[in-house]
Design a protein around this motif. Structure first.
Motif, PDB file in Angstrom:
ATOM      1  N   ASP A  13       0.829  -1.204   0.000  1.00 19.54           N
ATOM      2  CA  ASP A  13       0.000   0.000   0.000  1.00 19.54           C
ATOM      3  C   ASP A  13       0.866   1.257   0.000  1.00 19.54           C
ATOM      4  O   ASP A  13       0.593   2.212  -0.729  1.00 19.54           O
ATOM      5  N   ASP A  14       1.917   1.269   0.833  1.00 22.56           N
ATOM      6  CA  ASP A  14       2.793   2.446   0.903  1.00 22.56           C
ATOM      7  C   ASP A  14       3.505   2.696  -0.422  1.00 22.56           C
ATOM      8  O   ASP A  14       3.770   3.849  -0.793  1.00 22.56           O
ATOM      9  N   LEU A  15       3.823   1.611  -1.136  1.00 23.58           N
ATOM     10  CA  LEU A  15       4.506   1.731  -2.421  1.00 23.58           C
ATOM     11  C   LEU A  15       3.538   1.832  -3.587  1.00 23.58           C
ATOM     12  O   LEU A  15       3.954   1.868  -4.746  1.00 23.58           O
ATOM     13  N   LYS A  16       2.226   1.848  -3.244  1.00 25.06           N
ATOM     14  CA  LYS A  16       1.185   1.903  -4.270  1.00 25.06           C
ATOM     15  C   LYS A  16       1.294   0.712  -5.230  1.00 25.06           C
ATOM     16  O   LYS A  16       1.222   0.849  -6.451  1.00 25.06           O
ATOM     17  N   ARG A  17       1.476  -0.459  -4.641  1.00 20.59           N
ATOM     18  CA  ARG A  17       1.540  -1.707  -5.394  1.00 20.59           C
ATOM     19  C   ARG A  17       0.334  -2.556  -5.048  1.00 20.59           C
ATOM     20  O   ARG A  17      -0.218  -2.473  -3.948  1.00 20.59           O
ATOM     21  N   GLY A  18      -0.083  -3.415  -5.976  1.00 21.95           N
ATOM     22  CA  GLY A  18      -1.198  -4.294  -5.680  1.00 21.95           C
ATOM     23  C   GLY A  18      -0.821  -5.394  -4.707  1.00 21.95           C
ATOM     24  O   GLY A  18      -1.522  -5.664  -3.746  1.00 21.95           O
ATOM     25  N   ARG A  19       0.288  -6.053  -4.951  1.00 20.55           N
ATOM     26  CA  ARG A  19       0.780  -7.140  -4.104  1.00 20.55           C
ATOM     27  C   ARG A  19       2.303  -7.114  -4.137  1.00 20.55           C
ATOM     28  O   ARG A  19       2.910  -6.629  -5.092  1.00 20.55           O
ATOM     29  N   ILE A  20       2.914  -7.648  -3.088  1.00 19.55           N
ATOM     30  CA  ILE A  20       4.358  -7.885  -3.094  1.00 19.55           C
ATOM     31  C   ILE A  20       4.561  -9.364  -2.787  1.00 19.55           C
ATOM     32  O   ILE A  20       4.312  -9.809  -1.659  1.00 19.55           O
ATOM     33  N   PRO A  21       4.979 -10.156  -3.765  1.00 17.62           N
ATOM     34  CA  PRO A  21       5.191 -11.582  -3.527  1.00 17.62           C
ATOM     35  C   PRO A  21       6.234 -11.814  -2.442  1.00 17.62           C
ATOM     36  O   PRO A  21       7.168 -11.026  -2.276  1.00 17.62           O
TER      37      PRO A  21
END
Length: 280
Positions: free
Chosen positions: A236-244
């Motif tokens: 969320d902080d990096l404005k990403r959907g998911r981080i595997p």
């Protein structure tokens, strides 16, 4: 890749080292039909492969016009991988070859297209048609990496997986797609295949890698849940959907070992000292 005006589909698929038949792709390239030339060739304007047809009836005028369009696509170096696939699918499913060839395989042999190439392109074009509105620069390698999902789960599930990977990964590659596909357990009975793919893929992307020695004994369930929450917060902080999980582990390892930026190393030293002091 640069092509020439005389280059054919056979050249593009590396088939030009075989003897050419006079009626093969090179011969088709010399044909000119008003019906084919007048068509604005796009995936949407190609003949529909699902139209009912009989293999023992003569070709109608509409059939001949559609066959001319398909020939134009398959022989043209402007044709994309999926356009060629849809054209081949229309010729095969509607038996448009029946006026000149006894079987579809005979047509492929005469047109210098291998059965394996034809099968991949015919399976791939429906997925390409589904993905192109969202992924204009869609590559052939992505489509082919998703073909096992198309076969097992369907086109919509494969599109769902590609969308999830676009959210989760900094860059989607065919290799990354293939790695996730290998980890999926397969479709389960009942339930929507697209939702099954979403759940299975998220699990494969975020759960620890058991084959790397990480077991329930080394990391308990509570810690795994805490890491998952932090990973979602980081996304969320990096404005990403998911981080595997793999990416998270690699990023932490790289930050810890970075000789030019020791902030993570120093922070871990302070954290370890404070924890040790609090436990005494």
């Amino acid at each position: 890749m640069t092509t020439t005006e005389s280059e054919t589909t056979a050249d593009r698929f590396g088939l030009n080292d075989r003897p050419r038949r006079s009626q093969g792709l090179a011969g088709l390239a010399r044909k000119s039909t008003a019906a084919a030339d007048s068509v604005a060739l796009t995936l949407d304007t190609l003949p529909d492969p699902s139209i009912a047809a009989s293999s023992d009836q003569p070709l109608t005028d509409a059939d001949r016009k559609d066959l001319a369009v398909c020939e134009s696509v398959i022989r043209s170096h402007h044709a994309s991988y999926w356009m060629t696939g849809k054209a081949l699918d229309a010729v095969a499913n509607r038996h448009l070859y029946r006026a000149e060839y006894p079987t579809f395989e005979a047509l492929l042999e005469d047109w210098d297209v291998t059965l394996a190439d034809s099968s991949r392109m015919r399976r791939g074009w429906p997925l390409a048609a589904r993905l192109l509105p969202d992924v204009p620069k869609l590559t052939r390698s992505h489509v082919e990496a998703l073909l096992p999902i198309v076969e097992q789960y369907g086109v919509e599930a494969a599109a769902t997986l590609h969308g999830l990977l676009r959210e989760a990964l900094p860059k989607v590659t065919a290799k990354a797609i293939a790695e996730v596909v290998r980890e999926l357990p397969g479709p389960q009975s009942g339930g929507d295949p697209a939702e099954q793919i979403r759940e299975q893929a998220e699990k494969a992307l975020t759960e620890p890698d058991q084959d790397q020695g990480e077991t329930d004994e080394s990391i308990d369930a509570a810690l795994q849940q805490a890491v998952a929450r932090k990973a979602r917060q980081l996304a969320d902080d990096l404005k990403r959907g998911r981080i595997p999980r793999r990416e998270l582990n690699r990023t932490l390892a790289e930050a810890f070992a970075d000789p030019d930026d020791t902030r993570v190393y120093q922070a871990l030293v302070r954290w370890a000292k404070d924890r040790s002091a609090s436990q005494q």
